[in-house]
Scaffold this active site. Structure first.
Site, short mmCIF file in Angstrom:
data_model
loop_
_atom_site.label_atom_id
_atom_site.label_comp_id
_atom_site.label_asym_id
_atom_site.label_seq_id
_atom_site.Cartn_x
_atom_site.Cartn_y
_atom_site.Cartn_z
N TRP A 173 0.81 -1.22 0.00
CA TRP A 173 0.00 0.00 0.00
C TRP A 173 0.84 1.27 0.00
O TRP A 173 0.33 2.35 -0.23
CB TRP A 173 -0.93 0.02 1.23
CG TRP A 173 -0.19 -0.38 2.49
CD1 TRP A 173 -0.14 -1.64 3.03
CD2 TRP A 173 0.65 0.44 3.31
NE1 TRP A 173 0.68 -1.64 4.14
CE2 TRP A 173 1.17 -0.37 4.34
CE3 TRP A 173 0.99 1.80 3.28
CZ2 TRP A 173 2.02 0.12 5.32
CZ3 TRP A 173 1.86 2.28 4.26
CH2 TRP A 173 2.35 1.44 5.25
N ASN A 174 2.14 1.16 0.32
CA ASN A 174 2.88 2.41 0.55
C ASN A 174 3.22 3.17 -0.73
O ASN A 174 3.40 4.38 -0.70
CB ASN A 174 4.12 2.18 1.43
CG ASN A 174 5.10 1.22 0.83
OD1 ASN A 174 4.78 0.50 -0.11
ND2 ASN A 174 6.30 1.21 1.35
N SER A 252 6.25 -7.27 3.29
CA SER A 252 6.97 -7.60 4.52
C SER A 252 7.89 -8.80 4.33
O SER A 252 7.65 -9.67 3.49
CB SER A 252 5.95 -7.91 5.62
OG SER A 252 5.19 -9.04 5.26
N GLU A 273 11.17 -7.84 -2.88
CA GLU A 273 11.62 -6.56 -2.33
C GLU A 273 11.02 -6.46 -0.95
O GLU A 273 9.84 -6.17 -0.80
CB GLU A 273 11.12 -5.39 -3.19
CG GLU A 273 11.52 -5.44 -4.65
CD GLU A 273 13.00 -5.22 -4.89
OE1 GLU A 273 13.74 -4.93 -3.91
OE2 GLU A 273 13.43 -5.34 -6.04
N LEU A 274 11.84 -6.72 0.07
CA LEU A 274 11.28 -6.87 1.42
C LEU A 274 11.71 -5.71 2.30
O LEU A 274 12.19 -4.69 1.83
CB LEU A 274 11.72 -8.22 1.99
CG LEU A 274 11.46 -9.40 1.03
CD1 LEU A 274 11.97 -10.70 1.61
CD2 LEU A 274 9.99 -9.50 0.67
N GLU A 405 12.15 -2.65 11.54
CA GLU A 405 11.78 -1.48 10.74
C GLU A 405 10.53 -0.86 11.36
O GLU A 405 9.51 -1.53 11.51
CB GLU A 405 11.47 -2.02 9.33
CG GLU A 405 11.33 -1.01 8.27
CD GLU A 405 11.04 -1.69 6.93
OE1 GLU A 405 10.46 -2.80 6.90
OE2 GLU A 405 11.39 -1.09 5.91
P1 ADP Z 1 2.70 -4.70 4.74
O1 ADP Z 1 3.17 -4.92 6.13
O2 ADP Z 1 3.50 -3.76 3.94
O3 ADP Z 1 1.21 -4.56 4.61
P2 ADP Z 1 2.40 -7.35 3.71
O4 ADP Z 1 3.51 -8.26 3.35
O5 ADP Z 1 1.44 -7.78 4.75
O6 ADP Z 1 3.13 -6.01 4.03
O7 ADP Z 1 1.55 -6.95 2.43
C1 ADP Z 1 2.09 -6.71 1.15
C2 ADP Z 1 1.22 -7.39 0.12
O8 ADP Z 1 1.24 -8.79 0.37
C3 ADP Z 1 -0.24 -6.97 0.16
O9 ADP Z 1 -0.75 -6.96 -1.16
C4 ADP Z 1 -0.88 -8.08 0.97
O10 ADP Z 1 -2.25 -8.26 0.69
C5 ADP Z 1 -0.09 -9.26 0.47
N1 ADP Z 1 -0.08 -10.42 1.37
C6 ADP Z 1 -0.21 -10.46 2.71
N2 ADP Z 1 -0.14 -11.73 3.15
C7 ADP Z 1 0.05 -12.52 2.05
C8 ADP Z 1 0.21 -13.92 1.83
N3 ADP Z 1 0.18 -14.79 2.84
N4 ADP Z 1 0.37 -14.36 0.56
C9 ADP Z 1 0.40 -13.49 -0.46
N5 ADP Z 1 0.27 -12.16 -0.32
C10 ADP Z 1 0.09 -11.67 0.91
#
Ligand code: ADP
Length: 505
Positions: A173-174, A252, A273-274, A405
């Site tokens: 979302w960022n 993440s 890209e984490l 972070e």
């Molecule tokens: P943030 O902490 O930046 O929200 P996330 O990793 O939770 O990071 O989310 C980044 C993207 O990954 C979003 O599009 C979210 O919906 C998606 N996401 C979250 N969990 C999963 C998962 N288990 N498998 C695939 N995509 C995921």
């Protein structure tokens, strides 16, 4: 000219959405059709500044995502895509770029409404994100192969690059636009087709740019957008489906690791890209004014919610007081509020989870004897997700602010004595995305730039991203590079063709 871009929305939310853009969609895009979820479920999109519902989008199921994969596969194999020349694909990307440019104000408003990002930054992101479409439109025509001198007579070694096929793109979302264009631009340039799974917090920007891709004439099924607030099973499908040849994910570290593990069985191409834990080092040799400027840009852009945001500030003894005093003045002058006002510099945090995390990290540091010198508290009078820009000094290595972070408007400062100590502390993390340092000493500049364990280094600079430069991390911050000519690599396979028994004489 764009009157036919009608919003497809429910009556209840229509009036609110109309107020900011006709590009707002309430359906997802699969195989060129704007559709509901197969079970008609939807989820709300909220403005984090006010909590107001600004849209509803389909809450798609695993079977809907499978339809999107099938559509992308069909499109990949269709004449409309496969038979295009690189120049044809380049031209389509250029048209998409033009349309995004023409609608930049509308897209920026949608972005600010769903992400809380200040409008000036949203406009900046539209320009930045669109630069990837332009860049990859240009790169599409330069995906060159090689002819290598053969060690065997009457043979030629020919190497060509071919698209991998269907790529699944999972975005955060960022940067609701740039994280999509950085991936989709490269994938389409290479000749792949894509299924995009945008963040549940910011699906409207994704759908708006997909609408413009359709307007640009990008064939049906080449870009599919699956909206859902149940990402895990759909992510799992992407990992397991033999028809998805590559996954590109920004988000993440936890989810990145999960996708890496789950896609290993299918030996998928994966680009991750984490998270980062960026050091920002100010040496005694620094120009302190420039360092403060860079610190503000690196830390407070998007309310500290970027993976390249400086996370730990290391400041050398000789400039410590000066740096902290100047930074405090600048931080206390920041204008906080709803991002739609032109002069706002700090918006809300994206959601309750982030809000709790930032507050929790600050309390953890307080409990470990760090000093909060400004901020350090929520701002409920502005809105429930607003947190005061904060500076904390004497942050110990045991604090969460040091090891993790924060993804929020919090500056953590640690004092150091010499260069060796600074480098050791900067590298004392399993992450390695960006790192920054300020020094006017040429020898020090090269020494430190080489020794930092990160994928990107800002030397006397706090904002380093550009479509032309390779973005990516080392250690647990990811694999692969996005942007630059390297950004194509994740979407192409190298094929070696051995031409034998040639008759040259
Ligand atoms: P943030 O902490 O930046 O929200 P996330 O990793 O939770 O990071 O989310 C980044 C993207 O990954 C979003 O599009 C979210 O919906 C998606 N996401 C979250 N969990 C999963 C998962 N288990 N498998 C695939 N995509 C995921």
């Amino acid at each position: 000219m764009w009157r036919h871009l009608r919003p497809i929305t429910s009556r209840s939310s229509l009036s609110k959405m109309r107020s900011f853009s006709a590009l707002v969609q309430s359906k997802a895009l699969v195989n060129g059709n704007w559709i509901d979820s197969s079970n008609s479920a939807t989820f709300e999109v909220r403005n984090p500044s006010s909590g107001e519902v600004i849209g509803n989008v389909p809450n798609m199921t695993v079977s809907d995502a499978q339809d999107a994969i099938n559509a992308a596969k069909q499109a990949y194999e269709s004449k409309e895509w496969r038979s295009l020349t690189a120049k044809d694909r380049s031209n389509l990307l250029k048209k998409w770029h033009k349309l995004i440019e023409q609608h930049s104000q509308e897209i920026a408003e949608i972005m600010t409404a769903e992400s809380g990002k200040p409008i000036s930054e949203s406009k900046g992101e539209v320009a930045y994100g669109n630069a990837f479409v332009e860049w990859f439109a240009e790169e599409a025509r330069r995906i060159y192969g090689e002819i290598i001198p053969s060690p065997v007579a009457n043979r030629e070694i020919i190497v060509m690059k071919q698209p991998i096929g269907v790529a699944a793109l999972i975005t955060p979302w960022n940067f609701p636009l740039a994280m999509i264009t950085r991936k989709a631009g490269a994938a389409l340039a290479a000749g792949c087709t894509v299924v995009v799974k945008p963040s549940e917090d910011t699906p409207l920007t994704a759908l708006a740019v997909a609408k413009l891709a359709e307007e640009a004439g990008i064939p049906k099924g080449v870009i599919n957008v699956v909206t859902t607030n149940k990402a895990a099973p759909i992510g799992d499908l992407f990992c397991k489906s033999p028809d998805v040849r590559g996954i590109s994910f920004t988000g993440s570290t936890e989810v990145g690791k999960l996708l890496f593990r789950n896609s290993s069985d299918g030996i998928k191409r994966i680009c991750l890209e984490l998270g980062g834990n960026a050091p920002f080092i100010v040496f005694d040799s620094a120009n302190v004014e420039k360092a403060v400027e860079g610190a503000m840009a690196s830390k407070f852009r998007n309310c500290g919610q970027t993976c390249v945001s400086a996370n730990r500030f290391f400041v050398q003894d000789g400039v410590y007081e000066k740096f902290v005093t100047q930074l405090k003045q600048r931080v206390e002058a920041l204008k906080i509020g709803d991002g739609k006002a032109n002069d706002v510099q700090i918006g809300p945090l994206i959601n309750q989870m982030q809000f709790k995390k930032v507050g929790g990290f600050v309390e953890d540091a307080r409990g470990k004897k760090a000093n909060v010198i400004t901020g350090g508290k929520p701002l409920p009078s502005i809105g429930p997700l607003f947190y005061a820009p904060t500076i904390i000094t004497d942050v110990p290595p045991t604090a969460q602010l040091y090891t993790e972070e924060v993804f929020g408007p919090v500056v953590s400062i640690i004092r150091f004595k010499d260069e060796t100590e600074a480098i050791q502390k900067a590298n004392d993390t399993r992450r390695g995305l960006a790192g920054y340092f300020y020094s006017e000493n040429l020898q020090q500049v090269f020494r430190v730039a080489k020794r930092l364990e990160v994928g990107m280094v800002g030397v006397n600079e706090g904002m380093i991203s550009a479509a032309e430069a390779p973005f990516g991390g080392v250690k647990e911050s990811g694999i692969g590079r996005e942007g630059s000519h390297h950004g194509i690599d994740d979407y192409v396979d190298i094929k070696y063709i051995c031409m034998g028994n040639l008759k040259y004489d």
